[in-house]
Design a protein around this motif. Structure first.
Motif, PDB file in Angstrom:
ATOM      1  N   TRP A 151      -6.070   2.899  -2.667  1.00 56.44           N
ATOM      2  CA  TRP A 151      -5.027   3.168  -1.927  1.00 56.44           C
ATOM      3  C   TRP A 151      -3.842   2.365  -1.982  1.00 56.44           C
ATOM      4  O   TRP A 151      -2.345   2.715  -2.181  1.00 56.44           O
ATOM      5  CB  TRP A 151      -5.409   3.371  -0.488  1.00 56.44           C
ATOM      6  CG  TRP A 151      -4.447   4.346   0.274  1.00 56.44           C
ATOM      7  CD1 TRP A 151      -4.327   5.486   0.492  1.00 56.44           C
ATOM      8  CD2 TRP A 151      -3.520   3.842   1.122  1.00 56.44           C
ATOM      9  NE1 TRP A 151      -3.281   5.789   1.280  1.00 56.44           N
ATOM     10  CE2 TRP A 151      -2.761   4.791   1.801  1.00 56.44           C
ATOM     11  CE3 TRP A 151      -2.824   2.297   1.294  1.00 56.44           C
ATOM     12  CZ2 TRP A 151      -1.412   4.557   2.251  1.00 56.44           C
ATOM     13  CZ3 TRP A 151      -1.674   2.179   2.073  1.00 56.44           C
ATOM     14  CH2 TRP A 151      -1.138   3.332   2.593  1.00 56.44           C
TER      15      TRP A 151
ATOM     16  N   ARG B 203     -12.465   3.187  -1.640  1.00 60.51           N
ATOM     17  CA  ARG B 203     -11.038   3.601  -2.283  1.00 60.51           C
ATOM     18  C   ARG B 203      -9.907   2.820  -1.466  1.00 60.51           C
ATOM     19  O   ARG B 203      -8.723   3.163  -2.084  1.00 60.51           O
ATOM     20  CB  ARG B 203     -10.845   5.231  -1.960  1.00 60.51           C
ATOM     21  CG  ARG B 203     -12.062   5.909  -2.528  1.00 60.51           C
ATOM     22  CD  ARG B 203     -11.969   7.323  -2.308  1.00 60.51           C
ATOM     23  NE  ARG B 203     -12.096   7.685  -0.927  1.00 60.51           N
ATOM     24  CZ  ARG B 203     -11.955   8.834  -0.333  1.00 60.51           C
ATOM     25  NH1 ARG B 203     -11.644   9.517  -1.116  1.00 60.51           N
ATOM     26  NH2 ARG B 203     -12.432   9.000   1.010  1.00 60.51           N
TER      27      ARG B 203
ATOM     28  N   PHE C   7      -5.654   9.436   2.024  1.00 54.56           N
ATOM     29  CA  PHE C   7      -5.752   9.116   0.617  1.00 54.56           C
ATOM     30  C   PHE C   7      -4.852  10.200  -0.251  1.00 54.56           C
ATOM     31  O   PHE C   7      -4.515   9.574  -1.359  1.00 54.56           O
ATOM     32  CB  PHE C   7      -7.289   9.284   0.065  1.00 54.56           C
ATOM     33  CG  PHE C   7      -7.998   8.025   0.388  1.00 54.56           C
ATOM     34  CD1 PHE C   7      -7.588   6.707   0.003  1.00 54.56           C
ATOM     35  CD2 PHE C   7      -9.132   8.186   1.265  1.00 54.56           C
ATOM     36  CE1 PHE C   7      -8.724   5.804   0.557  1.00 54.56           C
ATOM     37  CE2 PHE C   7      -9.965   7.335   1.760  1.00 54.56           C
ATOM     38  CZ  PHE C   7      -9.601   6.298   1.280  1.00 54.56           C
TER      39      PHE C   7
ATOM     40  N   TRP D 221      -0.163   3.170  -3.453  1.00 61.30           N
ATOM     41  CA  TRP D 221       1.087   3.168  -2.163  1.00 61.30           C
ATOM     42  C   TRP D 221       2.073   2.288  -2.739  1.00 61.30           C
ATOM     43  O   TRP D 221       3.424   2.542  -2.804  1.00 61.30           O
ATOM     44  CB  TRP D 221       0.539   2.813  -1.113  1.00 61.30           C
ATOM     45  CG  TRP D 221       1.582   2.803  -0.040  1.00 61.30           C
ATOM     46  CD1 TRP D 221       2.345   1.869   0.721  1.00 61.30           C
ATOM     47  CD2 TRP D 221       1.886   3.810   0.689  1.00 61.30           C
ATOM     48  NE1 TRP D 221       3.339   2.147   1.594  1.00 61.30           N
ATOM     49  CE2 TRP D 221       2.863   3.496   1.637  1.00 61.30           C
ATOM     50  CE3 TRP D 221       1.680   5.347   0.769  1.00 61.30           C
ATOM     51  CZ2 TRP D 221       3.699   4.567   2.604  1.00 61.30           C
ATOM     52  CZ3 TRP D 221       2.243   6.230   1.571  1.00 61.30           C
ATOM     53  CH2 TRP D 221       3.456   5.779   2.456  1.00 61.30           C
TER      54      TRP D 221
END
Length: 191
Positions: free
Chosen positions: A184, A180, A62, A188
């Motif tokens: 992510w 999450r 993460f 990203w």
């Protein structure tokens, strides 16, 4: 005893015995391969279960989008100069960072999972293969291969391929129920 008779007896004996030997050897090696494959599958499952459950490993995963953001900021310093060599250097920095990310994620898998040669060799061969592919694509279009900017475009295309490879790997590693996970991917891909 006559020599021809001895030869005929030996040939007859060998032709009788050889199918039996071949049958048992085949059976032995099939059983051995079956056990080996079962062992590898079991190792893969236990390896992933053991490593993917560790909290520190998930925290590292993460943290990757934030690391990518910092690397992009540093690469932008080179890209924004407009000097081709600096722009290429920015691409190289990004490619090496993405290589580091992929290798860090690949440790969730056994060493021979992607290639019998190991993770490092696999990713290096992948980068070389993608470089050759994108270079051949640049050569196909006459207008694009002219000038030094083609090398900058080449680096960007390789970085995009590595980025997709990392996204695919994270998608496999993170569990479906992790809240999450979507965050992510958003972070990203935001750059």
């Amino acid at each position: 005893m006559d020599t021809n008779l001895k030869v005929n007896l030996i040939v007859g004996f060998l032709s009788f015995i050889s199918p039996i030997v071949v049958f048992y050897l085949d059976r032995f090696f099939r059983y051995k391969d079956l056990k080996k494959n079962e062992k590898i599958e079991k190792e893969i499952l236990t390896f992933r279960e053991r490593d993917s459950e560790q909290k520190t490993d998930k925290e590292f995963i993460f943290s990757l989008p934030n690391l990518k953001l910092e690397v992009y900021k540093n690469c932008h310093k080179n890209w924004d100069t407009g000097i081709t060599l600096n722009m290429i250097k920015g691409n190289e920095d990004l490619i090496w960072f993405l290589r580091f990310c992929w290798l860090s994620l690949a440790r969730f898998y056994p060493e021979n999972y992607f290639s019998k040669k190991g993770h490092n060799t696999y990713i290096d061969e992948y980068i070389i293969e993608r470089t050759n592919y994108h270079y051949s694509m640049l050569e196909a279009g006459d207008t694009q291969k002219n000038g030094t900017i083609a090398k900058v475009r080449l680096g960007g295309a390789i970085a995009n391929d590595l980025d997709k490879l990392i996204v695919d790997l994270v998608e496999q590693i993170l569990s479906f129920d992790d809240p999450r996970k979507n965050n992510w991917f958003e972070k990203w891909n935001s750059r």
